[in-house]
Design an enzyme around this catalytic site. Structure first.
Site, PDB file in Angstrom:
ATOM      1  N   THR A 140      44.898  46.599  44.104  1.00  0.00           N
ATOM      2  CA  THR A 140      44.146  47.146  42.979  1.00  0.00           C
ATOM      3  C   THR A 140      44.956  48.137  42.152  1.00  0.00           C
ATOM      4  O   THR A 140      45.721  48.944  42.688  1.00  0.00           O
ATOM      5  CB  THR A 140      42.862  47.827  43.492  1.00  0.00           C
ATOM      6  OG1 THR A 140      42.129  46.884  44.279  1.00  0.00           O
ATOM      7  CG2 THR A 140      42.003  48.312  42.351  1.00  0.00           C
ATOM      8  N   PRO A 142      44.733  50.461  38.058  1.00  0.00           N
ATOM      9  CA  PRO A 142      43.772  50.957  37.075  1.00  0.00           C
ATOM     10  C   PRO A 142      43.172  49.861  36.196  1.00  0.00           C
ATOM     11  O   PRO A 142      42.012  49.950  35.800  1.00  0.00           O
ATOM     12  CB  PRO A 142      44.604  51.951  36.249  1.00  0.00           C
ATOM     13  CG  PRO A 142      45.629  52.456  37.214  1.00  0.00           C
ATOM     14  CD  PRO A 142      45.966  51.278  38.075  1.00  0.00           C
ATOM     15  N   GLY A 347      11.652  62.196  54.499  1.00  0.00           N
ATOM     16  CA  GLY A 347      12.540  63.292  54.104  1.00  0.00           C
ATOM     17  C   GLY A 347      13.640  63.540  55.117  1.00  0.00           C
ATOM     18  O   GLY A 347      14.761  63.914  54.755  1.00  0.00           O
ATOM     19  N   GLU A 370      36.877  44.125  48.806  1.00  0.00           N
ATOM     20  CA  GLU A 370      37.324  42.734  48.995  1.00  0.00           C
ATOM     21  C   GLU A 370      36.506  41.743  48.168  1.00  0.00           C
ATOM     22  O   GLU A 370      36.172  40.653  48.614  1.00  0.00           O
ATOM     23  CB  GLU A 370      37.316  42.351  50.482  1.00  0.00           C
ATOM     24  CG  GLU A 370      38.299  43.183  51.276  1.00  0.00           C
ATOM     25  CD  GLU A 370      38.906  42.444  52.444  1.00  0.00           C
ATOM     26  OE1 GLU A 370      39.005  41.212  52.396  1.00  0.00           O
ATOM     27  OE2 GLU A 370      39.294  43.122  53.403  1.00  0.00           O
TER      28      GLU A 370
END
Length: 386
Positions: A140, A142, A347, A370
Protein backbone atom coordinates in the site's frame (compact mmCIF):
# COMPACT_ATOMS: atom_id res chain seq x y z
CA UNK A 1 21.95 -7.64 15.10
CA UNK A 2 22.71 -7.37 11.38
CA UNK A 3 20.68 -9.68 9.20
CA UNK A 4 23.79 -11.16 7.65
CA UNK A 5 24.57 -12.79 11.00
CA UNK A 6 21.55 -15.08 10.59
CA UNK A 7 22.87 -16.72 7.42
CA UNK A 8 22.90 -20.50 7.27
CA UNK A 9 22.42 -21.10 10.99
CA UNK A 10 20.03 -23.98 10.52
CA UNK A 11 19.51 -24.27 6.79
CA UNK A 12 19.95 -27.81 5.58
CA UNK A 13 19.78 -29.17 9.12
CA UNK A 14 16.93 -31.05 10.78
CA UNK A 15 13.51 -29.49 11.13
CA UNK A 16 13.55 -27.77 14.54
CA UNK A 17 9.90 -28.62 15.26
CA UNK A 18 8.36 -31.80 16.59
CA UNK A 19 7.94 -34.00 13.51
CA UNK A 20 5.45 -36.19 15.36
CA UNK A 21 3.12 -33.37 16.35
CA UNK A 22 -0.14 -33.77 14.42
CA UNK A 23 -2.29 -30.81 13.47
CA UNK A 24 -4.87 -31.34 16.22
CA UNK A 25 -2.12 -31.43 18.82
CA UNK A 26 -0.62 -28.28 17.33
CA UNK A 27 -3.95 -26.49 17.66
CA UNK A 28 -4.26 -27.61 21.26
CA UNK A 29 -0.84 -26.15 21.94
CA UNK A 30 -1.90 -22.89 20.27
CA UNK A 31 -5.06 -22.74 22.40
CA UNK A 32 -3.01 -23.19 25.57
CA UNK A 33 -0.59 -20.46 24.45
CA UNK A 34 -3.49 -18.09 23.76
CA UNK A 35 -5.15 -18.83 27.10
CA UNK A 36 -1.97 -18.50 29.15
CA UNK A 37 0.14 -15.91 27.31
CA UNK A 38 -2.04 -13.90 24.93
CA UNK A 39 -5.53 -13.21 26.28
CA UNK A 40 -4.28 -12.11 29.73
CA UNK A 41 -1.99 -9.57 28.02
CA UNK A 42 -4.29 -8.18 25.31
CA UNK A 43 -5.30 -5.04 27.26
CA UNK A 44 -1.71 -4.38 28.28
CA UNK A 45 -0.52 -4.68 24.69
CA UNK A 46 -3.27 -2.34 23.53
CA UNK A 47 -2.39 0.17 26.23
CA UNK A 48 1.28 0.00 25.28
CA UNK A 49 0.35 0.09 21.58
CA UNK A 50 2.91 -2.63 21.03
CA UNK A 51 3.70 -6.28 21.55
CA UNK A 52 6.73 -7.09 23.69
CA UNK A 53 9.81 -7.92 21.62
CA UNK A 54 9.84 -11.31 23.33
CA UNK A 55 6.66 -12.35 21.51
CA UNK A 56 8.46 -13.03 18.23
CA UNK A 57 10.94 -15.68 19.44
CA UNK A 58 8.09 -17.22 21.45
CA UNK A 59 6.00 -17.50 18.27
CA UNK A 60 9.04 -18.96 16.54
CA UNK A 61 9.51 -21.52 19.29
CA UNK A 62 5.92 -22.68 18.84
CA UNK A 63 6.28 -22.90 15.05
CA UNK A 64 3.62 -20.25 14.49
CA UNK A 65 5.88 -18.21 12.18
CA UNK A 66 6.52 -21.18 9.89
CA UNK A 67 3.07 -22.69 9.53
CA UNK A 68 2.85 -22.21 5.77
CA UNK A 69 6.45 -23.19 5.07
CA UNK A 70 6.98 -26.78 3.83
CA UNK A 71 8.78 -29.20 6.14
CA UNK A 72 11.65 -29.63 3.70
CA UNK A 73 12.37 -25.91 4.12
CA UNK A 74 12.24 -26.06 7.91
CA UNK A 75 8.59 -25.20 8.47
CA UNK A 76 5.56 -27.06 9.76
CA UNK A 77 3.91 -27.56 6.38
CA UNK A 78 0.42 -27.23 7.86
CA UNK A 79 -2.73 -27.42 5.80
CA UNK A 80 -4.50 -24.17 5.00
CA UNK A 81 -7.36 -25.36 7.19
CA UNK A 82 -5.16 -25.69 10.27
CA UNK A 83 -3.32 -22.45 9.45
CA UNK A 84 -6.62 -20.52 9.36
CA UNK A 85 -7.85 -22.26 12.51
CA UNK A 86 -4.65 -21.12 14.21
CA UNK A 87 -5.29 -17.51 13.18
CA UNK A 88 -8.86 -17.92 14.45
CA UNK A 89 -7.65 -19.16 17.84
CA UNK A 90 -5.07 -16.37 18.20
CA UNK A 91 -7.74 -13.78 17.30
CA UNK A 92 -9.78 -14.94 20.29
CA UNK A 93 -6.88 -13.81 22.47
CA UNK A 94 -5.59 -10.77 20.59
CA UNK A 95 -6.77 -9.82 17.06
CA UNK A 96 -3.76 -7.58 16.43
CA UNK A 97 -1.39 -10.48 16.99
CA UNK A 98 -3.56 -12.69 14.76
CA UNK A 99 -3.36 -10.08 12.01
CA UNK A 100 0.42 -9.95 12.21
CA UNK A 101 0.80 -13.73 12.26
CA UNK A 102 -1.56 -14.00 9.28
CA UNK A 103 0.40 -11.48 7.21
CA UNK A 104 3.78 -12.98 8.09
CA UNK A 105 2.70 -16.48 7.08
CA UNK A 106 0.42 -15.92 4.09
CA UNK A 107 2.32 -13.06 2.46
CA UNK A 108 5.92 -12.99 3.69
CA UNK A 109 6.89 -16.58 4.46
CA UNK A 110 4.80 -17.86 1.56
CA UNK A 111 6.65 -15.44 -0.69
CA UNK A 112 9.93 -17.02 0.34
CA UNK A 113 8.50 -20.45 -0.30
CA UNK A 114 7.17 -19.57 -3.76
CA UNK A 115 9.57 -17.02 -5.18
CA UNK A 116 12.82 -16.54 -3.22
CA UNK A 117 16.06 -17.96 -4.55
CA UNK A 118 17.97 -20.59 -2.61
CA UNK A 119 20.53 -17.96 -1.66
CA UNK A 120 17.81 -15.72 -0.25
CA UNK A 121 16.28 -18.61 1.68
CA UNK A 122 19.67 -19.59 3.06
CA UNK A 123 20.28 -16.07 4.30
CA UNK A 124 16.95 -15.24 5.87
CA UNK A 125 14.75 -18.27 6.56
CA UNK A 126 16.58 -19.60 9.64
CA UNK A 127 16.15 -16.27 11.43
CA UNK A 128 12.57 -15.88 10.19
CA UNK A 129 11.56 -19.29 11.51
CA UNK A 130 13.04 -18.53 14.94
CA UNK A 131 11.41 -15.11 15.19
CA UNK A 132 14.80 -13.39 15.10
CA UNK A 133 14.03 -11.66 11.82
CA UNK A 134 10.73 -9.78 11.99
CA UNK A 135 8.81 -9.38 8.74
CA UNK A 136 6.37 -7.09 6.97
CA UNK A 137 4.77 -7.02 3.52
CA UNK A 138 4.75 -3.68 1.71
CA UNK A 139 2.19 -2.96 -1.00
CA UNK A 140 0.00 0.00 0.00
CA UNK A 141 1.01 3.56 -0.85
CA UNK A 142 -0.62 7.00 -0.45
CA UNK A 143 -2.14 6.62 -3.94
CA UNK A 144 -2.29 2.82 -4.18
CA UNK A 145 -4.58 0.79 -1.96
CA UNK A 146 -7.43 -1.15 -3.50
CA UNK A 147 -6.03 -0.23 -6.91
CA UNK A 148 -2.72 -2.04 -6.42
CA UNK A 149 -1.46 -1.28 -9.92
CA UNK A 150 -1.15 2.40 -8.98
CA UNK A 151 2.04 1.61 -7.06
CA UNK A 152 4.59 4.34 -7.81
CA UNK A 153 7.58 3.06 -5.83
CA UNK A 154 10.28 2.59 -8.45
CA UNK A 155 13.09 0.03 -8.64
CA UNK A 156 16.17 0.69 -10.79
CA UNK A 157 18.82 -2.00 -11.43
CA UNK A 158 22.24 -1.55 -9.85
CA UNK A 159 24.53 -2.38 -12.75
CA UNK A 160 27.47 -3.59 -10.68
CA UNK A 161 25.23 -5.80 -8.47
CA UNK A 162 23.10 -8.18 -10.52
CA UNK A 163 19.79 -8.92 -8.83
CA UNK A 164 19.92 -5.77 -6.70
CA UNK A 165 17.96 -2.55 -7.29
CA UNK A 166 17.80 0.98 -5.92
CA UNK A 167 14.29 1.61 -4.65
CA UNK A 168 12.61 4.99 -4.25
CA UNK A 169 9.11 5.74 -3.02
CA UNK A 170 6.81 5.75 0.00
CA UNK A 171 4.69 3.02 1.56
CA UNK A 172 1.97 3.43 4.17
CA UNK A 173 -0.41 1.36 6.33
CA UNK A 174 2.20 -1.41 6.43
CA UNK A 175 1.49 -3.91 9.20
CA UNK A 176 4.47 -4.42 11.54
CA UNK A 177 6.74 -2.22 9.42
CA UNK A 178 7.84 -0.26 12.47
CA UNK A 179 9.28 -3.42 14.01
CA UNK A 180 10.32 -5.29 10.87
CA UNK A 181 13.91 -6.18 10.06
CA UNK A 182 13.00 -7.26 6.54
CA UNK A 183 10.17 -6.19 4.23
CA UNK A 184 8.85 -8.01 1.17
CA UNK A 185 8.10 -4.97 -0.96
CA UNK A 186 6.23 -4.41 -4.23
CA UNK A 187 7.82 -1.91 -6.60
CA UNK A 188 7.70 -0.88 -10.24
CA UNK A 189 10.49 -1.76 -12.67
CA UNK A 190 8.85 -0.08 -15.68
CA UNK A 191 5.65 1.67 -16.70
CA UNK A 192 3.93 -1.71 -17.00
CA UNK A 193 5.88 -4.13 -14.80
CA UNK A 194 5.71 -4.63 -11.03
CA UNK A 195 7.56 -7.22 -8.98
CA UNK A 196 8.81 -7.89 -5.43
CA UNK A 197 12.01 -7.18 -3.51
CA UNK A 198 13.52 -7.95 -0.12
CA UNK A 199 14.43 -4.75 1.69
CA UNK A 200 16.38 -4.68 4.95
CA UNK A 201 15.27 -1.87 7.23
CA UNK A 202 18.60 -1.18 8.95
CA UNK A 203 20.01 0.69 5.94
CA UNK A 204 20.36 4.43 5.37
CA UNK A 205 17.91 4.41 2.47
CA UNK A 206 15.04 3.22 4.66
CA UNK A 207 13.26 5.65 7.00
CA UNK A 208 10.15 5.07 9.08
CA UNK A 209 8.24 8.33 8.68
CA UNK A 210 5.47 7.97 11.23
CA UNK A 211 3.63 5.47 13.38
CA UNK A 212 -0.01 5.19 12.24
CA UNK A 213 -2.26 4.77 15.26
CA UNK A 214 -5.57 3.03 14.64
CA UNK A 215 -8.76 2.71 16.69
CA UNK A 216 -8.51 -1.09 16.61
CA UNK A 217 -5.67 -3.66 16.51
CA UNK A 218 -3.65 -0.94 18.22
CA UNK A 219 -0.75 -3.13 19.30
CA UNK A 220 0.27 -3.64 15.69
CA UNK A 221 3.12 -1.31 14.76
CA UNK A 222 1.72 0.10 11.52
CA UNK A 223 3.78 2.79 9.80
CA UNK A 224 4.52 4.72 6.67
CA UNK A 225 8.10 4.69 5.44
CA UNK A 226 10.28 6.31 2.80
CA UNK A 227 12.75 4.63 0.47
CA UNK A 228 15.53 6.80 -0.92
CA UNK A 229 17.98 4.74 -2.95
CA UNK A 230 17.31 1.85 -0.59
CA UNK A 231 18.82 -1.43 -1.75
CA UNK A 232 16.35 -4.16 -2.62
CA UNK A 233 17.13 -7.76 -3.55
CA UNK A 234 14.88 -8.93 -6.35
CA UNK A 235 12.79 -12.06 -5.84
CA UNK A 236 12.00 -13.41 -9.32
CA UNK A 237 8.23 -13.22 -9.69
CA UNK A 238 5.52 -11.47 -11.62
CA UNK A 239 3.22 -9.02 -9.90
CA UNK A 240 0.20 -11.24 -10.55
CA UNK A 241 1.96 -14.18 -8.87
CA UNK A 242 2.90 -12.14 -5.79
CA UNK A 243 -0.63 -10.74 -5.48
CA UNK A 244 -1.95 -14.29 -5.83
CA UNK A 245 -0.72 -14.91 -2.28
CA UNK A 246 -3.64 -12.77 -1.13
CA UNK A 247 -6.06 -15.62 -1.74
CA UNK A 248 -4.77 -17.67 1.18
CA UNK A 249 -4.28 -14.39 3.02
CA UNK A 250 -7.97 -13.57 2.67
CA UNK A 251 -8.89 -16.95 4.11
CA UNK A 252 -6.67 -16.13 7.09
CA UNK A 253 -8.38 -12.77 7.60
CA UNK A 254 -11.68 -14.64 7.48
CA UNK A 255 -10.28 -16.81 10.26
CA UNK A 256 -9.30 -13.70 12.22
CA UNK A 257 -12.79 -12.22 11.78
CA UNK A 258 -14.40 -15.50 12.80
CA UNK A 259 -12.26 -15.72 15.94
CA UNK A 260 -13.27 -12.19 16.96
CA UNK A 261 -16.94 -12.99 16.39
CA UNK A 262 -16.75 -16.27 18.28
CA UNK A 263 -15.08 -14.65 21.29
CA UNK A 264 -17.55 -11.75 21.38
CA UNK A 265 -20.47 -14.15 21.07
CA UNK A 266 -19.13 -16.41 23.81
CA UNK A 267 -18.71 -13.46 26.19
CA UNK A 268 -22.15 -12.10 25.32
CA UNK A 269 -24.02 -15.35 25.85
CA UNK A 270 -22.36 -15.75 29.23
CA UNK A 271 -23.17 -12.16 30.19
CA UNK A 272 -26.80 -12.58 29.11
CA UNK A 273 -27.16 -15.55 31.46
CA UNK A 274 -25.86 -13.58 34.44
CA UNK A 275 -27.34 -10.13 33.93
CA UNK A 276 -30.92 -9.56 35.13
CA UNK A 277 -33.35 -6.77 34.34
CA UNK A 278 -37.05 -6.61 35.24
CA UNK A 279 -36.53 -9.78 37.32
CA UNK A 280 -35.50 -11.75 34.22
CA UNK A 281 -32.19 -12.83 32.78
CA UNK A 282 -31.31 -11.04 29.54
CA UNK A 283 -31.12 -14.38 27.75
CA UNK A 284 -34.81 -14.98 28.61
CA UNK A 285 -35.90 -11.82 26.78
CA UNK A 286 -37.04 -12.34 23.21
CA UNK A 287 -35.25 -9.28 21.84
CA UNK A 288 -31.95 -10.54 23.25
CA UNK A 289 -32.68 -14.08 22.10
CA UNK A 290 -33.18 -12.78 18.57
CA UNK A 291 -29.77 -11.14 18.58
CA UNK A 292 -28.11 -14.23 20.05
CA UNK A 293 -29.80 -16.44 17.45
CA UNK A 294 -28.72 -14.19 14.57
CA UNK A 295 -25.13 -14.19 15.79
CA UNK A 296 -25.09 -17.97 16.24
CA UNK A 297 -26.47 -18.49 12.74
CA UNK A 298 -24.09 -16.07 11.04
CA UNK A 299 -21.03 -17.40 12.88
CA UNK A 300 -21.94 -20.93 11.81
CA UNK A 301 -22.39 -19.81 8.19
CA UNK A 302 -19.05 -17.96 8.25
CA UNK A 303 -17.34 -21.04 9.69
CA UNK A 304 -18.73 -23.20 6.87
CA UNK A 305 -17.68 -20.72 4.18
CA UNK A 306 -14.17 -20.58 5.62
CA UNK A 307 -13.91 -24.36 5.85
CA UNK A 308 -15.11 -24.70 2.27
CA UNK A 309 -12.42 -22.30 1.06
CA UNK A 310 -9.58 -23.87 3.04
CA UNK A 311 -10.61 -27.37 1.96
CA UNK A 312 -10.49 -26.35 -1.70
CA UNK A 313 -7.09 -24.75 -1.15
CA UNK A 314 -5.78 -27.91 0.48
CA UNK A 315 -7.05 -29.89 -2.50
CA UNK A 316 -5.05 -27.66 -4.84
CA UNK A 317 -8.13 -26.08 -6.39
CA UNK A 318 -8.65 -22.38 -7.23
CA UNK A 319 -10.07 -20.31 -4.38
CA UNK A 320 -10.33 -16.83 -5.90
CA UNK A 321 -14.09 -16.61 -5.43
CA UNK A 322 -14.23 -18.76 -2.30
CA UNK A 323 -11.56 -16.79 -0.43
CA UNK A 324 -13.34 -13.52 -1.20
CA UNK A 325 -16.71 -14.94 -0.11
CA UNK A 326 -15.25 -16.26 3.14
CA UNK A 327 -13.41 -13.04 3.90
CA UNK A 328 -16.36 -10.82 3.00
CA UNK A 329 -18.97 -12.75 4.94
CA UNK A 330 -16.81 -13.45 7.99
CA UNK A 331 -15.66 -9.83 8.27
CA UNK A 332 -19.16 -8.40 8.00
CA UNK A 333 -20.41 -11.07 10.41
CA UNK A 334 -17.70 -10.09 12.88
CA UNK A 335 -18.81 -6.48 12.78
CA UNK A 336 -22.48 -7.38 13.22
CA UNK A 337 -21.79 -9.82 16.05
CA UNK A 338 -19.57 -7.41 17.98
CA UNK A 339 -22.11 -4.64 17.50
CA UNK A 340 -24.82 -6.91 18.96
CA UNK A 341 -22.45 -7.78 21.79
CA UNK A 342 -22.17 -4.10 22.69
CA UNK A 343 -25.95 -3.71 22.49
CA UNK A 344 -26.61 -6.64 24.82
CA UNK A 345 -23.97 -5.46 27.30
CA UNK A 346 -25.57 -1.99 27.23
CA UNK A 347 -23.58 0.86 28.75
CA UNK A 348 -21.11 -1.58 30.28
CA UNK A 349 -20.22 -2.76 26.79
CA UNK A 350 -18.85 0.68 25.99
CA UNK A 351 -16.32 0.53 28.83
CA UNK A 352 -12.88 -1.11 28.90
CA UNK A 353 -14.07 -3.26 31.80
CA UNK A 354 -15.60 -5.56 29.18
CA UNK A 355 -13.61 -7.02 26.31
CA UNK A 356 -16.46 -6.72 23.81
CA UNK A 357 -15.71 -3.03 23.18
CA UNK A 358 -12.16 -3.90 22.13
CA UNK A 359 -13.35 -6.74 19.91
CA UNK A 360 -15.87 -4.31 18.37
CA UNK A 361 -13.06 -1.92 17.46
CA UNK A 362 -10.73 -4.67 16.29
CA UNK A 363 -13.38 -6.21 14.03
CA UNK A 364 -13.51 -3.23 11.69
CA UNK A 365 -10.05 -3.93 10.31
CA UNK A 366 -11.25 -7.24 8.88
CA UNK A 367 -13.57 -5.37 6.48
CA UNK A 368 -10.63 -3.33 5.17
CA UNK A 369 -7.38 -5.31 5.34
CA UNK A 370 -6.32 -7.52 2.40
CA UNK A 371 -9.04 -6.08 0.19
CA UNK A 372 -12.04 -4.12 1.46
CA UNK A 373 -15.57 -5.49 1.23
CA UNK A 374 -16.26 -3.59 -1.98
CA UNK A 375 -13.27 -5.22 -3.67
CA UNK A 376 -14.37 -8.65 -2.47
CA UNK A 377 -17.80 -8.15 -4.03
CA UNK A 378 -16.16 -7.08 -7.27
CA UNK A 379 -13.93 -10.19 -7.28
CA UNK A 380 -16.89 -12.48 -6.58
CA UNK A 381 -19.03 -10.91 -9.31
CA UNK A 382 -16.23 -11.15 -11.89
CA UNK A 383 -15.74 -14.82 -11.10
CA UNK A 384 -19.47 -15.50 -11.42
CA UNK A 385 -19.98 -13.57 -14.67
CA UNK A 386 -16.78 -14.35 -16.58
Amino acid sequence: MALTEFSARTNGGPNPFDMHLDENSFLERVRAFVADEVLPKTREWESNRAFPDSIWPRLGELGILAMTLPREKGGLGLTCTTYCDTIREIAKGDPALAMNVAAINALCVAHFDRFATQEQCDKYLPGIIKGEIKLAWGLTEPDAGSDARRVKTKATPIEERPGYYKINGRKMFITNAGKADLIVLIARTSDTELTAFLVETDQLGFTNVERIHTVGVSASWTTSFDLKDAVGWHTPCKFEDAIGLLYRGRLAIAGMALGIAEKAHELTVEYSKQREQFNRRLCDMQSVQNMIADSEMEITAARLLLHHGTTLFDEGKPVIKESSMAKLYASETSNRVTNRAIQIHGGRGMTPEYLVEKLWRDAKLTEIGEGCSEIQRMVIAKQVTR
